[in-house]
Design a protein around this motif. Sequence first.
Motif, PDB file in Angstrom:
ATOM      1  N   LEU A 163      32.286  36.211  30.629  1.00  0.00           N
ATOM      2  CA  LEU A 163      33.180  35.967  31.755  1.00  0.00           C
ATOM      3  C   LEU A 163      34.608  35.958  31.228  1.00  0.00           C
ATOM      4  O   LEU A 163      34.932  35.222  30.307  1.00  0.00           O
ATOM      5  CB  LEU A 163      32.849  34.622  32.412  1.00  0.00           C
ATOM      6  N   ILE A 164      35.454  36.814  31.809  1.00  0.00           N
ATOM      7  CA  ILE A 164      36.844  36.875  31.382  1.00  0.00           C
ATOM      8  C   ILE A 164      37.701  36.202  32.445  1.00  0.00           C
ATOM      9  O   ILE A 164      37.642  36.565  33.617  1.00  0.00           O
ATOM     10  CB  ILE A 164      37.302  38.334  31.192  1.00  0.00           C
ATOM     11  N   THR A 165      38.448  35.176  32.031  1.00  0.00           N
ATOM     12  CA  THR A 165      39.297  34.492  33.000  1.00  0.00           C
ATOM     13  C   THR A 165      40.756  34.698  32.609  1.00  0.00           C
ATOM     14  O   THR A 165      41.066  35.024  31.468  1.00  0.00           O
ATOM     15  CB  THR A 165      39.010  32.974  33.027  1.00  0.00           C
ATOM     16  N   GLY A 166      41.632  34.518  33.552  1.00  0.00           N
ATOM     17  CA  GLY A 166      43.054  34.682  33.282  1.00  0.00           C
ATOM     18  C   GLY A 166      43.789  35.037  34.554  1.00  0.00           C
ATOM     19  O   GLY A 166      43.203  35.584  35.488  1.00  0.00           O
ATOM     20  N   ASP A 167      45.091  34.740  34.569  1.00  0.00           N
ATOM     21  CA  ASP A 167      45.895  35.010  35.757  1.00  0.00           C
ATOM     22  C   ASP A 167      45.940  36.496  36.050  1.00  0.00           C
ATOM     23  O   ASP A 167      45.631  37.320  35.190  1.00  0.00           O
ATOM     24  CB  ASP A 167      47.312  34.477  35.550  1.00  0.00           C
ATOM     25  N   SER A 168      46.398  36.789  37.240  1.00  0.00           N
ATOM     26  CA  SER A 168      46.525  38.175  37.666  1.00  0.00           C
ATOM     27  C   SER A 168      47.464  38.951  36.743  1.00  0.00           C
ATOM     28  O   SER A 168      48.528  38.461  36.368  1.00  0.00           O
ATOM     29  CB  SER A 168      47.061  38.183  39.089  1.00  0.00           C
ATOM     30  N   GLY A 169      47.025  40.140  36.320  1.00  0.00           N
ATOM     31  CA  GLY A 169      47.885  41.009  35.533  1.00  0.00           C
ATOM     32  C   GLY A 169      47.948  40.677  34.048  1.00  0.00           C
ATOM     33  O   GLY A 169      48.770  41.228  33.322  1.00  0.00           O
ATOM     34  N   THR A 170      47.078  39.796  33.555  1.00  0.00           N
ATOM     35  CA  THR A 170      47.132  39.414  32.142  1.00  0.00           C
ATOM     36  C   THR A 170      46.447  40.442  31.240  1.00  0.00           C
ATOM     37  O   THR A 170      46.662  40.429  30.023  1.00  0.00           O
ATOM     38  CB  THR A 170      46.460  38.046  31.896  1.00  0.00           C
ATOM     39  N   GLY A 171      45.605  41.284  31.830  1.00  0.00           N
ATOM     40  CA  GLY A 171      44.928  42.294  31.010  1.00  0.00           C
ATOM     41  C   GLY A 171      43.424  42.080  30.902  1.00  0.00           C
ATOM     42  O   GLY A 171      42.815  42.494  29.924  1.00  0.00           O
ATOM     43  N   ALA A 283      34.951  27.244  38.885  1.00  0.00           N
ATOM     44  CA  ALA A 283      34.381  25.920  39.123  1.00  0.00           C
ATOM     45  C   ALA A 283      34.704  25.472  40.552  1.00  0.00           C
ATOM     46  O   ALA A 283      33.892  24.830  41.220  1.00  0.00           O
ATOM     47  CB  ALA A 283      34.929  24.924  38.114  1.00  0.00           C
ATOM     48  N   GLU A 284      35.892  25.852  41.002  1.00  0.00           N
ATOM     49  CA  GLU A 284      36.308  25.486  42.346  1.00  0.00           C
ATOM     50  C   GLU A 284      35.434  26.189  43.397  1.00  0.00           C
ATOM     51  O   GLU A 284      35.024  25.596  44.383  1.00  0.00           O
ATOM     52  CB  GLU A 284      37.757  25.924  42.547  1.00  0.00           C
ATOM     53  N   ALA A 285      35.172  27.465  43.148  1.00  0.00           N
ATOM     54  CA  ALA A 285      34.312  28.230  44.059  1.00  0.00           C
ATOM     55  C   ALA A 285      32.917  27.618  44.110  1.00  0.00           C
ATOM     56  O   ALA A 285      32.265  27.614  45.154  1.00  0.00           O
ATOM     57  CB  ALA A 285      34.240  29.688  43.616  1.00  0.00           C
ATOM     58  N   VAL A 286      32.472  27.078  42.972  1.00  0.00           N
ATOM     59  CA  VAL A 286      31.159  26.430  42.949  1.00  0.00           C
ATOM     60  C   VAL A 286      31.193  25.172  43.815  1.00  0.00           C
ATOM     61  O   VAL A 286      30.319  24.944  44.649  1.00  0.00           O
ATOM     62  CB  VAL A 286      30.736  26.068  41.506  1.00  0.00           C
ATOM     63  N   ARG A 287      32.274  24.372  43.634  1.00  0.00           N
ATOM     64  CA  ARG A 287      32.393  23.129  44.406  1.00  0.00           C
ATOM     65  C   ARG A 287      32.413  23.404  45.903  1.00  0.00           C
ATOM     66  O   ARG A 287      31.816  22.671  46.674  1.00  0.00           O
ATOM     67  CB  ARG A 287      33.663  22.374  44.008  1.00  0.00           C
ATOM     68  N   SER A 288      33.104  24.468  46.296  1.00  0.00           N
ATOM     69  CA  SER A 288      33.207  24.721  47.734  1.00  0.00           C
ATOM     70  C   SER A 288      32.042  25.571  48.260  1.00  0.00           C
ATOM     71  O   SER A 288      32.070  26.018  49.397  1.00  0.00           O
ATOM     72  CB  SER A 288      34.551  25.360  48.063  1.00  0.00           C
ATOM     73  N   GLY A 289      31.047  25.796  47.414  1.00  0.00           N
ATOM     74  CA  GLY A 289      29.832  26.444  47.904  1.00  0.00           C
ATOM     75  C   GLY A 289      29.923  27.957  48.029  1.00  0.00           C
ATOM     76  O   GLY A 289      29.065  28.588  48.634  1.00  0.00           O
ATOM     77  N   TYR A 296      26.860  30.855  38.225  1.00  0.00           N
ATOM     78  CA  TYR A 296      28.050  30.528  37.446  1.00  0.00           C
ATOM     79  C   TYR A 296      27.690  30.276  35.982  1.00  0.00           C
ATOM     80  O   TYR A 296      28.279  30.850  35.073  1.00  0.00           O
ATOM     81  CB  TYR A 296      28.759  29.316  38.043  1.00  0.00           C
ATOM     82  N   TYR A 297      26.676  29.444  35.754  1.00  0.00           N
ATOM     83  CA  TYR A 297      26.319  29.132  34.372  1.00  0.00           C
ATOM     84  C   TYR A 297      25.789  30.348  33.635  1.00  0.00           C
ATOM     85  O   TYR A 297      26.032  30.524  32.450  1.00  0.00           O
ATOM     86  CB  TYR A 297      25.313  27.971  34.318  1.00  0.00           C
ATOM     87  N   ARG A 298      25.081  31.196  34.368  1.00  0.00           N
ATOM     88  CA  ARG A 298      24.532  32.406  33.760  1.00  0.00           C
ATOM     89  C   ARG A 298      25.656  33.369  33.358  1.00  0.00           C
ATOM     90  O   ARG A 298      25.600  34.025  32.320  1.00  0.00           O
ATOM     91  CB  ARG A 298      23.571  33.071  34.748  1.00  0.00           C
ATOM     92  N   LEU A 299      26.689  33.443  34.206  1.00  0.00           N
ATOM     93  CA  LEU A 299      27.811  34.339  33.936  1.00  0.00           C
ATOM     94  C   LEU A 299      28.683  33.841  32.797  1.00  0.00           C
ATOM     95  O   LEU A 299      29.206  34.606  31.996  1.00  0.00           O
ATOM     96  CB  LEU A 299      28.697  34.476  35.181  1.00  0.00           C
ATOM     97  N   ALA A 300      28.833  32.529  32.735  1.00  0.00           N
ATOM     98  CA  ALA A 300      29.814  31.942  31.831  1.00  0.00           C
ATOM     99  C   ALA A 300      29.230  31.592  30.470  1.00  0.00           C
ATOM    100  O   ALA A 300      29.736  30.721  29.788  1.00  0.00           O
ATOM    101  CB  ALA A 300      30.437  30.717  32.479  1.00  0.00           C
ATOM    102  N   VAL A 301      28.160  32.300  30.062  1.00  0.00           N
ATOM    103  CA  VAL A 301      27.554  32.043  28.758  1.00  0.00           C
ATOM    104  C   VAL A 301      28.655  32.079  27.692  1.00  0.00           C
ATOM    105  O   VAL A 301      28.778  31.192  26.856  1.00  0.00           O
ATOM    106  CB  VAL A 301      26.487  33.106  28.436  1.00  0.00           C
ATOM    107  N   ILE A 302      29.464  33.128  27.763  1.00  0.00           N
ATOM    108  CA  ILE A 302      30.622  33.226  26.877  1.00  0.00           C
ATOM    109  C   ILE A 302      31.839  33.464  27.755  1.00  0.00           C
ATOM    110  O   ILE A 302      31.818  34.347  28.600  1.00  0.00           O
ATOM    111  CB  ILE A 302      30.468  34.396  25.893  1.00  0.00           C
ATOM    112  N   THR A 303      32.847  32.621  27.611  1.00  0.00           N
ATOM    113  CA  THR A 303      34.050  32.799  28.421  1.00  0.00           C
ATOM    114  C   THR A 303      35.225  33.161  27.518  1.00  0.00           C
ATOM    115  O   THR A 303      35.448  32.534  26.483  1.00  0.00           O
ATOM    116  CB  THR A 303      34.365  31.503  29.197  1.00  0.00           C
ATOM    117  N   ILE A 304      35.933  34.197  27.900  1.00  0.00           N
ATOM    118  CA  ILE A 304      37.139  34.587  27.162  1.00  0.00           C
ATOM    119  C   ILE A 304      38.329  34.391  28.078  1.00  0.00           C
ATOM    120  O   ILE A 304      38.361  34.921  29.185  1.00  0.00           O
ATOM    121  CB  ILE A 304      37.072  36.059  26.710  1.00  0.00           C
TER     122      ILE A 304
END
Length: 447
Positions: A163-171, A283-289, A296-304
């Motif tokens: 799972l790659i996280t980061g603000d819009s336009g970060t690459g 995590a927020e999307a998980v909280r709001s259903g 989520y947990y399956r996707l986030a095995v490795i987060t960059i």
Amino acid sequence: MSAILVVDDERGIRALCNDVLTRAGYEVETVDCAAGALAATARRRFDLVLCDINLPDQDGVSLLPRLLVGEPPPAVLLITAYPSIDTAVRGMKLGARDYLGKPFSPDELRMVVSRALAEDELRRAHGELTKRLAYGSMIGESPAMQQLRATIDKVAPSDATVLITGDSGTGKELVARALHFAGRRAGRAFVPVNCGALVGTLLDSELFGHVRGAFTGADSAKRGLFVTADGGTLFLDEIGELPIELQPKLLRALQDGEIKPVGGTSAMRVDARVIAATNRPLAEAVRSGLLREDLYYRLAVITIEVPPLRNRREDIGLLARHFAEDAAQRAERGRPEITDAALAHLQAQAWPGNVRELENTIERAVILAAGDVIDVADVAGPRPAAPSPGLSTFAGDHVPTLDELERTHILRVLELCDNQKTKAAAMLGINRTTLWKKLRTYGIEAD
Ligand SMILES: Nc1ncnc2c1ncn2[C@@H]1O[C@H](COP(=O)(O)OP(=O)(O)OP(=O)(O)O)[C@@H](O)[C@H]1O
Ligand SMILES: [Mg+2]
């Protein structure tokens, strides 16, 4: 000139190898025991080692691990008086490239050696090429970027979901591509999909395919992008937008490697590595259903996490020069120069739109600049405003009305046109009178 070490206790073999290989243009050194081999390889690097299996002080196979050191390690060919499959297989398992049975002819020797060296040459060229594909377009020498590259190197060889996280336009997409091209799937397809771009039913058949007659208009069967990415990588961009009804299907694909086309009755196996990206906290999307927790947990095995540009300002200069050269080339202009003042200005900005915003700013500057010099005025002009709601995703959970959208859009276009009404009207595709009316309706200052 490739360097070769010959390790054999038989004087005749050493002489033969030395003679044949020197005449073939190699640099040759010979030793008569394991200790001699270790001393020689400690002293310098060899491209290839020809090593007898029966040495007086140690057997050649157990010596292998100590010969296969260095970056890159030499190709090791074993010489054996008893070419038994057993010994050969054991040696190959430990990393030997090939073996030669005694007695061998000069021709045999030349062939085996040149083949091993050619293989290495090819492998090196291929490695460099894929590395360039992977990282070539990724600019940045800041500690944050170096760390990012190190993480990619570590994670790329595995098949783990990332799972790659980061603000819009970060690459984020660039990182996803690097993961693909630095891994062993580099020769197969990299398939990007934007999960927010299609409504649920369409995305379903886009991802998983459909059988003929699955729905009105499905005249023929269609293979989904999961199948297109078989053996390669499927990049699920904006994963937070994945419709809830598709989430169990994705979970199954991730867990069991199985997908079921729309309208199909049986599941099929696919082998696609999944990389997902998001620019908002999941995590927020998980909280709001909106996102299933198990997915989520399956996707986030490795987060960059890709750092925002403001946390790696050292890279701004490199990036700006890169984008300037790129844009100039496309516009068929000369090699542009960015003044120190312009650079200082760029380095001081907050860059909420990150690398993409910098890229757009530079592209615009290249077009506006007088000649090939980019100065402060070219990069300090009114930057394009943040995208109006509706053009991308909504901020928060407020869904704007059409009137609100129209008002925001008019304001934005006015800003782009420096408040010139005629130009703005033309851009909006309406006449001046209509624009005036709308300005009045929306209470926009019409100075
Ligand atoms: N380190 C970098 N070196 C060179 N170009 C970069 C770098 N990072 C990003 N870019 C460029 O910036 C632009 C945005 O990158 P990318 O599309 O990967 O961002 P993103 O994180 O996926 O954005 P979004 O969240 O909006 O989808 C692209 O044109 C990309 O080539
Ligand atoms: Mg993206």
